[in-house]
Design an enzyme around this catalytic site. Structure first.
Site: not given
Length: 314
Positions: A13-15, A185, A222, A224, A253, A286, A288
């Site tokens: 995908n293009m984000d 998750n 997350g 945690a 990811d 960072k 992106g």
């Protein structure tokens, strides 16, 4: 150590990333701070993460014959990913993800576009990539029937399958049964099992998911950290690492790529989860999704510093 060979089958995908001070209320218009066009997609993110972590990486996917598609292919090639398995579909737009970042977190709307055109024939056409892979990494931003077909072929060739069941959607139990490792998750775990995942309920939900297919279950939590089911059936938790958070997009990811690579190199599940926790912690420091993926040198330096200082985990 032999260089692991990883095949990612999934989305590109293009984000379109919009940064705001806060999320707008329903019906409200607010002024954003910045907008960025960044290569993404769960599949492409995982492929670039794997390549930066030292794996020989290939990808099977689909993009449109447009500027976004060309940009995505270039981004992967620049990182050394084999893109021979990515087709360009005429008359269909490349997938797009609209990502809103505010208050240190994100929300995402995905328009699949060409990702929905990845078909059985594309898996068959790239059988050579399947045969040479040590591990096949799958997600659910492409048609679920294609994911199921890819997992089936991977098992025919005796490959280890890691399924990142995201985004959560109705899928047949057969897909869970084909996977060797499943990595939901906390939210996805709850949706697939219909159970609570807070506190002591987390372990029961993980055991329920394991009963569906007998795969190894690893749940990301997350900040945690993460949890996994050990060989003795116990639930083991690995705390997260305290780092300055810039952007959480792509952290999951990165985690999946790190886990898959560790498994491919013969590490135990505990070692693999620890490694995945390190790489995903670096990813959020960072901006992106793909730009934030750490290199193996950065991970080793981070690990060495943690060991040297005895830095606390979250």
């Amino acid at each position: 150590m032999t260089q692991p060979n990883l095949l990612v089958i999934g989305s590109l995908n293009m984000d379109i990333v919009v940064q705001t001070a806060r999320y707008p209320l329903v019906g409200e218009t607010i002024t954003g701070e910045n907008v960025h066009f960044i290569p993404g997609g769960k599949g492409a993110n995982q492929a670039i993460a794997a390549a930066r972590l030292g794996a020989e990486t290939a990808m099977i996917g689909a993009v449109g014959q447009d500027a976004f598609g060309e940009n995505l292919l270039h981004s992967l090639e620049k990182e050394g990913v084999d893109v021979s398995g990515i087709k360009q579909v005429a008359g269909v737009a490349t997938g797009v993800a609209s990502i809103y970042i505010a208050e240190g977190d994100n929300s995402i709307v995905v328009v699949p576009g060409a990702n929905n055109r990845l078909e059985f024939a594309d898996i068959d056409r790239n059988e050579a990539l399947l045969r040479q892979a040590d591990i096949v990494l799958l997600q659910l931003e492409i048609p679920e029937e294609t994911v199921l077909y890819a997992a089936s072929k991977a098992k025919i060739f005796g490959k280890t399958v890691v399924l990142n069941p995201a985004p959560a959607k109705p899928i047949p139990d057969e897909l869970f049964q084909l996977a060797d490792y499943i990595t939901p998750n906390r939210t996805e775990l709850g949706r697939y099992t219909g159970m609570e995942t807070d506190g002591s309920s987390l372990g029961f939900a993980m055991q329920r998911m394991k009963e569906i297919g007998e795969a190894h279950i690893v749940t990301t939590l997350g900040s945690a950290g993460s949890a996994y089911i050990a060989d003795d059936g116990s639930i083991q938790t690995i705390p997260g690492h305290k780092v300055p958070v810039v952007d959480t997009t792509g952290a999951g990811d990165c985690y999946n790529a790190g886990l898959a690579i560790s498994i491919a190199t013969g590490r135990s599940l505990e070692e693999a989860v620890n490694f995945a926790s390190l790489v995903s912690a670096l990813a959020v420091t960072k901006f992106g999704a793909q730009a934030g993926m750490p290199t193996i040198a950065e991970v080793r330096a981070f690990e060495a510093e943690r060991n040297k200082t005895g830095a606390d985990q979250a």
